[in-house]
Write a protein that holds these residues in place. Structure first.
Motif, PDB file in Angstrom:
ATOM      1  N   THR A  95      -6.388   0.317  -6.607  1.00  0.00           N
ATOM      2  CA  THR A  95      -7.039   1.002  -5.561  1.00  0.00           C
ATOM      3  C   THR A  95      -8.122   0.382  -4.798  1.00  0.00           C
ATOM      4  OG1 THR A  95      -7.753   2.658  -6.296  1.00  0.00           O
ATOM      5  CG2 THR A  95      -5.302   3.814  -5.596  1.00  0.00           C
ATOM      6  N   VAL A 130       0.850  -1.330  -0.133  1.00  0.00           N
ATOM      7  CA  VAL A 130       0.493   0.174  -0.217  1.00  0.00           C
ATOM      8  C   VAL A 130       0.572   0.990  -0.325  1.00  0.00           C
ATOM      9  CG1 VAL A 130      -1.917   0.928   1.107  1.00  0.00           C
ATOM     10  CG2 VAL A 130      -1.574  -1.083   1.452  1.00  0.00           C
ATOM     11  N   ARG A 167      -9.970   5.574  -0.048  1.00  0.00           N
ATOM     12  CA  ARG A 167      -9.036   4.430  -0.803  1.00  0.00           C
ATOM     13  C   ARG A 167      -8.490   4.405  -0.221  1.00  0.00           C
ATOM     14  NH1 ARG A 167     -11.254   8.536  -3.876  1.00  0.00           N
ATOM     15  NH2 ARG A 167      -9.070   9.695  -3.858  1.00  0.00           N
ATOM     16  N   ILE A 168      -7.794   2.928  -0.905  1.00  0.00           N
ATOM     17  CA  ILE A 168      -6.743   2.785   0.142  1.00  0.00           C
ATOM     18  C   ILE A 168      -5.990   1.313  -0.980  1.00  0.00           C
ATOM     19  CG2 ILE A 168      -7.129   0.077   0.722  1.00  0.00           C
ATOM     20  CD1 ILE A 168      -5.535   0.910   3.732  1.00  0.00           C
ATOM     21  N   GLY A 169      -4.531   1.762  -1.464  1.00  0.00           N
ATOM     22  CA  GLY A 169      -4.172   0.588  -2.280  1.00  0.00           C
ATOM     23  C   GLY A 169      -2.453   1.535  -2.599  1.00  0.00           C
ATOM     24  N   THR A 170      -2.411   1.416  -4.331  1.00  0.00           N
ATOM     25  CA  THR A 170      -1.635   1.185  -4.766  1.00  0.00           C
ATOM     26  C   THR A 170      -2.057   1.949  -6.017  1.00  0.00           C
ATOM     27  OG1 THR A 170      -0.807   0.102  -5.975  1.00  0.00           O
ATOM     28  CG2 THR A 170       0.326  -0.328  -3.658  1.00  0.00           C
ATOM     29  N   ASP A 174      -6.813   7.380   0.731  1.00  0.00           N
ATOM     30  CA  ASP A 174      -6.372   8.717   0.355  1.00  0.00           C
ATOM     31  C   ASP A 174      -7.631   8.906   0.562  1.00  0.00           C
ATOM     32  OD1 ASP A 174      -4.254   9.173  -1.561  1.00  0.00           O
ATOM     33  OD2 ASP A 174      -5.227   7.735  -2.973  1.00  0.00           O
TER      34      ASP A 174
END
Ligand SMILES: Cc1cc2nc3c(=O)[nH]c(=O)nc-3n(C[C@H](O)[C@H](O)[C@H](O)COP(=O)(O)OP(=O)(O)OC[C@H]3O[C@@H](n4cnc5c(N)ncnc54)[C@H](O)[C@@H]3O)c2cc1C
Length: 338
Positions: free
Chosen positions: A120, A102, A113-116, A106
């Protein structure tokens, strides 16, 4: 604990932890809860905290996304145990995002939102459980030496390079019983044990803090997962061993006794000395404390053959005649001796 209580409060749960001392988070959480409700959560980290909170969130009705930056969750438990746990987590509806580091959480005013970059996931809540590092700031400022692990170096009595300063646990190293090298495994029993030993030493009864085997257990929904010693081949090789391992499955009860469950055991030994190096186990019953048999064997520096000749308890409701640990030793003995 206070962060846990705040999350509990935020989710509007009947709070069995309400008696915890207020640490300030609770007010923030309940205020936030009036404006933002959570239906989904992104957990960063597939360690003990990530796995156990995944279960808690799922049981609370949230959609759970678990992010782990390396290919498997529960790293110290080895790939075999982790793969079984991951299958189980998916069956419980947990969305696993393995091999996914991660990079951001955001949202405008709240978590959205979460992730790369290219991966996401929309979530309402984020939980970060990415491990701990020893807090050595105070010690370093006092001129206390750190060891190779980054935790505080100490001798077998917990004494640091300053003979008037002792150190115990989460911030301190301890000697690993298999490798004989300093290691940093922040867990509760060794913390309590070291504190007690240092107390005795300071009271005039020199008492070693004892060695560690990294024995640990964790719950993943209805699975028990446990580990001890050195499991992964790379660490074993680094410690000068030539590791050989087997993974077997056996029943937790006699085959004719109702209600038995499968136990998966990975057992590792050194090819030349045949010394047992470590084990991991997964299953629905009889796992979390069965690992202690292997932990005891590690402290006694037993060979696979010696472990296979231990007189372990048998009654059909608790074990097959050959305890699953003994079955694993028989298969492994065939491999190291063959
Ligand atoms: C969520 C969670 C679950 C866990 N589950 C398990 C488990 O199932 N099994 C297991 O074996 N271990 C578990 N652990 C680990 C276990 O809690 C720790 O290994 C153990 O508590 C370490 O003891 P300690 O005395 O080193 O540190 P702590 O218990 O953290 O105690 C350190 C204390 O020092 C205080 N302190 C810090 N700085 C200062 C200062 N400058 N002056 C005065 N006081 C200070 C802190 O406030 C704290 O009270 C878990 C940990 C967490 C966070």
């Amino acid at each position: 604990m206070d962060a846990g209580a705040a999350i509990w409060e935020y989710l509007g749960a009947d709070a069995p932890v309400a008696d915890l001392p207020a640490m300030g988070y609770g007010e923030v959480a309940s205020g936030y809860a009036t404006t933002h409700s959570a239906e989904s959560v992104g957990i960063i980290g597939g360690g003990y905290v990530g796995i156990e909170t995944a279960e808690a969130f799922a049981e609370h009705g949230l959609d759970v996304h678990l992010f782990e930056m390396v290919p498997h969750t529960l790293q110290p438990f080895g790939a075999e145990a982790a793969a079984t746990v991951e299958d189980h987590l998916r069956k419980q509806g947990i969305d696993l995002h393995l091999d996914t580091a991660v990079e951001g959480i955001d949202g405008a005013g709240s978590v959205e939102r979460i992730g790369t970059g290219d991966h996401t996931v929309p979530v309402d809540l984020a939980l970060v459980g990415v491990g701990v590092a020893p807090n050595t700031e105070l010690a370093e400022a006092a001129g206390i030496e750190l060891g190779t692990t980054g935790a505080i170096a100490n001798d077998r009595y917990g004494q640091t390079n300053d003979d008037q300063v002792y150190t115990a646990r989460d911030c301190a190293e301890a000697t690993h019983t298999v490798t004989g090298e300093p290691d940093h495994v922040p867990l509760a029993l060794t913390a309590n044990r070291a504190g007690r030993a240092i107390g005795a030493t300071l009271a005039g009864d020199p008492t070693p803090i004892g060695e560690i085997a990294g024995t640990a257990a964790v719950k993943a929904f209805d699975l028990e997962v446990a580990r001890t010693g050195v499991i992964d081949e790379e660490s074993a090789a680094e410690a000068g061993f030539d590791p050989v391992s087997v993974t077997i499955t056996a029943q937790s009860r006699a085959h004719y006794y109702p209600g038995g469950e499968e136990i998966q055991i990975t057992l590792v030994a050194d090819r030349e000395s045949e010394r047992v190096l470590g084990a991991s186990m997964v299953g629905r019953e009889g796992v979390a404390k069965r690992i202690d048999t292997v932990a005891a064997a590690l402290h006694a520096e037993m060979t696979v053959h010696q472990l296979s000749y231990l007189d372990l308890a048998y009654a059909p409701s608790f074990s097959p005649v050959w305890d699953p640990v003994l079955t694993a030793t028989k298969v492994l003995h065939g491999k190291v001796a063959g």
